[in-house]
Write a protein that holds these residues in place. Structure first.
Motif, PDB file in Angstrom:
ATOM      1  N   SER A  50       0.854  -1.188   0.000  1.00 47.93           N
ATOM      2  CA  SER A  50       0.000   0.000   0.000  1.00 47.93           C
ATOM      3  C   SER A  50       0.887   1.234   0.000  1.00 47.93           C
ATOM      4  CB  SER A  50      -0.916   0.024   1.232  1.00 47.93           C
ATOM      5  OG  SER A  50      -1.886  -0.990   1.164  1.00 47.93           O
ATOM      6  N   VAL A  51       0.621   2.148  -0.891  1.00 47.01           N
ATOM      7  CA  VAL A  51       1.397   3.382  -0.989  1.00 47.01           C
ATOM      8  C   VAL A  51       0.511   4.551  -0.581  1.00 47.01           C
ATOM      9  CG1 VAL A  51       2.636   4.943  -2.532  1.00 47.01           C
ATOM     10  CG2 VAL A  51       2.878   2.466  -2.814  1.00 47.01           C
ATOM     11  N   VAL A  52       1.008   5.327   0.380  1.00 54.19           N
ATOM     12  CA  VAL A  52       0.335   6.556   0.803  1.00 54.19           C
ATOM     13  C   VAL A  52       1.155   7.723   0.255  1.00 54.19           C
ATOM     14  CG1 VAL A  52      -0.509   7.912   2.751  1.00 54.19           C
ATOM     15  CG2 VAL A  52      -0.486   5.396   2.892  1.00 54.19           C
ATOM     16  N   ASP A  53       0.666   8.317  -0.801  1.00 53.96           N
ATOM     17  CA  ASP A  53       1.407   9.376  -1.511  1.00 53.96           C
ATOM     18  C   ASP A  53       0.791  10.723  -1.192  1.00 53.96           C
ATOM     19  OD1 ASP A  53       2.941  10.904  -3.146  1.00 53.96           O
ATOM     20  OD2 ASP A  53       2.489   9.822  -5.004  1.00 53.96           O
ATOM     21  N   HIS A  54       1.507  11.525  -0.373  1.00 49.46           N
ATOM     22  CA  HIS A  54       1.045  12.874  -0.050  1.00 49.46           C
ATOM     23  C   HIS A  54       1.622  13.917  -1.009  1.00 49.46           C
ATOM     24  CE1 HIS A  54      -0.723  11.437   3.683  1.00 49.46           C
ATOM     25  NE2 HIS A  54       0.445  10.910   4.044  1.00 49.46           N
ATOM     26  N   LEU A  86      -3.559   1.422   6.869  1.00 48.59           N
ATOM     27  CA  LEU A  86      -3.356   0.618   8.078  1.00 48.59           C
ATOM     28  C   LEU A  86      -4.510  -0.356   8.283  1.00 48.59           C
ATOM     29  CD1 LEU A  86      -1.360   0.224  10.378  1.00 48.59           C
ATOM     30  CD2 LEU A  86      -2.667   1.880  11.721  1.00 48.59           C
ATOM     31  N   ARG A  87      -5.723   0.058   7.940  1.00 46.41           N
ATOM     32  CA  ARG A  87      -6.856  -0.864   8.021  1.00 46.41           C
ATOM     33  C   ARG A  87      -6.701  -2.007   7.014  1.00 46.41           C
ATOM     34  NH1 ARG A  87      -9.828   3.902   9.258  1.00 46.41           N
ATOM     35  NH2 ARG A  87     -10.188   4.332   7.039  1.00 46.41           N
ATOM     36  N   LYS A  93      -4.995  -7.339   3.755  1.00 44.99           N
ATOM     37  CA  LYS A  93      -5.021  -6.981   2.342  1.00 44.99           C
ATOM     38  C   LYS A  93      -3.715  -6.342   1.895  1.00 44.99           C
ATOM     39  CE  LYS A  93     -10.046  -6.307   2.180  1.00 44.99           C
ATOM     40  NZ  LYS A  93     -11.135  -5.347   1.899  1.00 44.99           N
ATOM     41  N   SER A  94      -2.860  -5.985   2.869  1.00 47.69           N
ATOM     42  CA  SER A  94      -1.554  -5.394   2.573  1.00 47.69           C
ATOM     43  C   SER A  94      -0.527  -5.949   3.550  1.00 47.69           C
ATOM     44  CB  SER A  94      -1.598  -3.868   2.672  1.00 47.69           C
ATOM     45  OG  SER A  94      -2.438  -3.319   1.688  1.00 47.69           O
ATOM     46  N   ASN A 121       3.933  -5.405   8.224  1.00 49.84           N
ATOM     47  CA  ASN A 121       3.136  -6.364   8.981  1.00 49.84           C
ATOM     48  C   ASN A 121       4.064  -7.496   9.410  1.00 49.84           C
ATOM     49  OD1 ASN A 121       1.301  -8.143  10.038  1.00 49.84           O
ATOM     50  ND2 ASN A 121       0.096  -8.402   8.182  1.00 49.84           N
ATOM     51  N   ALA A 122       4.436  -7.521  10.685  1.00 52.70           N
ATOM     52  CA  ALA A 122       5.466  -8.440  11.170  1.00 52.70           C
ATOM     53  C   ALA A 122       4.904  -9.711  11.769  1.00 52.70           C
ATOM     54  CB  ALA A 122       6.350  -7.729  12.193  1.00 52.70           C
TER      55      ALA A 122
END
Length: 372
Positions: A50-54, A86-87, A93-94, A121-122
């Motif tokens: 998942s990429v969070v691009d600001h 994060l959800r 899903k990620s 996610n460890a």
């Protein structure tokens, strides 16, 4: 020798009369050897990202494209919200989150540095470690590419430049199947030999034929040899089938001598079959023998160096592996098949496994008690 000949005839007739034993000996190893090497893969692929691009800049898009083009990652989400990503991790899903801050391109251009945030996610520690390593490597490569574009090299560069040339010996293409197939073949050979030998004498006890043998003048060592030799020969046949599959399916041709492989396998099978016969002399029924054999097999496999390196184990585990014949055979198979080692290189392992064979078979003969 005449007595042993009759015992061998009896054992071979019993083996070939039971179709379930033939399936275990021949069909099971073939199927497992064709499936397990594809599943036991050290490479981690299809990591959900998942990429969070600001920033939504040209540089951030180039970075994301470089990551997805590597073949290791699958872009499952491209969003502006870290909480939403994060959800996705919480719902499986990620596996990784890469957060690109606002003004990423501006900071990189003006200040020559920028900070990225990576969340992993460890739960699956191996996947998290390898995924994080892959992602860091890709980002570092992208960073070098960007710096190369900016720097105007003079005729004689003031910055030192170190180039590293590498060569992969014995496995040039780093094909993990070349590393795994020899070890899996050892495990299958061990399972067939130890399990069948472990239930052999116990089966005689359950069906009542052991009493008939006990009242005859057959010596104990003749009886044990009559149980050992048939499975020893069938074990060599299983090894031959495994080497044929390794050649036809995986293209593995031993760099060393076939004679070295078969000579060590012959001694190793004596040790493993001796262990199985030893279990069989102490067990009261087939279920008990199979449970003991399964318990020992789990220890042999986990401490055999098949999936994890013995050198990376704690000191107490490395001490236990010295009494594990599987560890020696896996090491020898990889050395002979990949490296082309000869007897001079594996003499220590050969002597140790030979000692196991003498000890276990001698113990099996001694522990077998003839009763009227």
């Amino acid at each position: 020798m005449r007595t042993l000949k009759f015992l061998l005839q009896k054992e071979f007739r019993q083996i070939f009369r039971d179709p379930s034993i033939l399936r275990v000996i021949f069909i099971m190893p073939v199927i497992q050897l064709m499936i397990l090497p594809w599943a036991a893969d050290y490479e981690m692929k299809n990591i959900q990202l998942s990429v969070v691009d600001h920033d939504h800049s040209e540089y951030s898009r180039q970075l994301v494209n470089k990551i997805t083009a590597s073949g290791y990652f699958i872009l499952t989400e491209y969003d502006n919200s870290y909480s939403q990503s994060l959800r996705s991790v919480e719902h499986d899903k990620s596996d990784l989150i890469l957060e690109i801050p606002a003004q990423f391109e501006k900071s990189l251009v003006k200040e020559s540095e920028a900070t990225l945030f990576m969340a992993l996610n460890a739960i699956n520690g191996v996947k998290a470690t390898l995924g994080g390593t892959y992602l860091r490597s890709i980002i570092q490569n992208y960073n070098r590419e960007v710096r190369t574009e900016w720097i105007q090299f003079p005729r004689f560069s003031p910055e030192p430049n170190i180039e590293i040339a590498s060569s992969n010996w014995f496995n040039p293409l780093m094909n993990y199947k070349y590393f795994m197939v020899p070890g899996i073949l050892v495990i299958l050979l061990t399972m067939v030999g130890a399990n069948l030998a472990a239930i052999n004498i116990v089966k005689e006890k359950e069906i009542g034929t052991i009493e008939q043998i006990n009242v005859t003048p057959i010596k104990k060592h003749h009886f044990i040899l009559g149980k050992l030799i048939p499975f020893w020969l069938l074990g060599l046949v299983v090894l031959t089938l495994g080497l044929i599959i390794a050649r036809l399916v995986y293209g593995i041709i031993p760099a060393g001598s076939f004679f070295t492989i078969y000579a060590f396998a012959a001694v190793y099978l004596l040790a493993v079959l001796g262990l199985g016969l030893l279990i069989s002399t102490y067990a009261s029924n087939q279920q008990q023998a199979m449970l003991i054999s399964f318990f020992l097999m789990m220890i042999f496999i986990l401490l055999g160096g098949l999936y994890t390196s013995i050198d990376s184990m704690p000191a107490w585990a490395r001490t236990i592996t010295r009494a594990n014949p599987v560890a020696y055979f896996i090491e020898v198979m990889r050395r002979v098949i990949l490296k082309g080692s000869g007897f001079a290189d594996i003499w220590d392992q050969f002597a140790i496994v030979g000692g196991f064979a003498i000890l276990l078979n001698g113990w099996a003969v001694w522990s077998y008690r003839k009763r009227a």
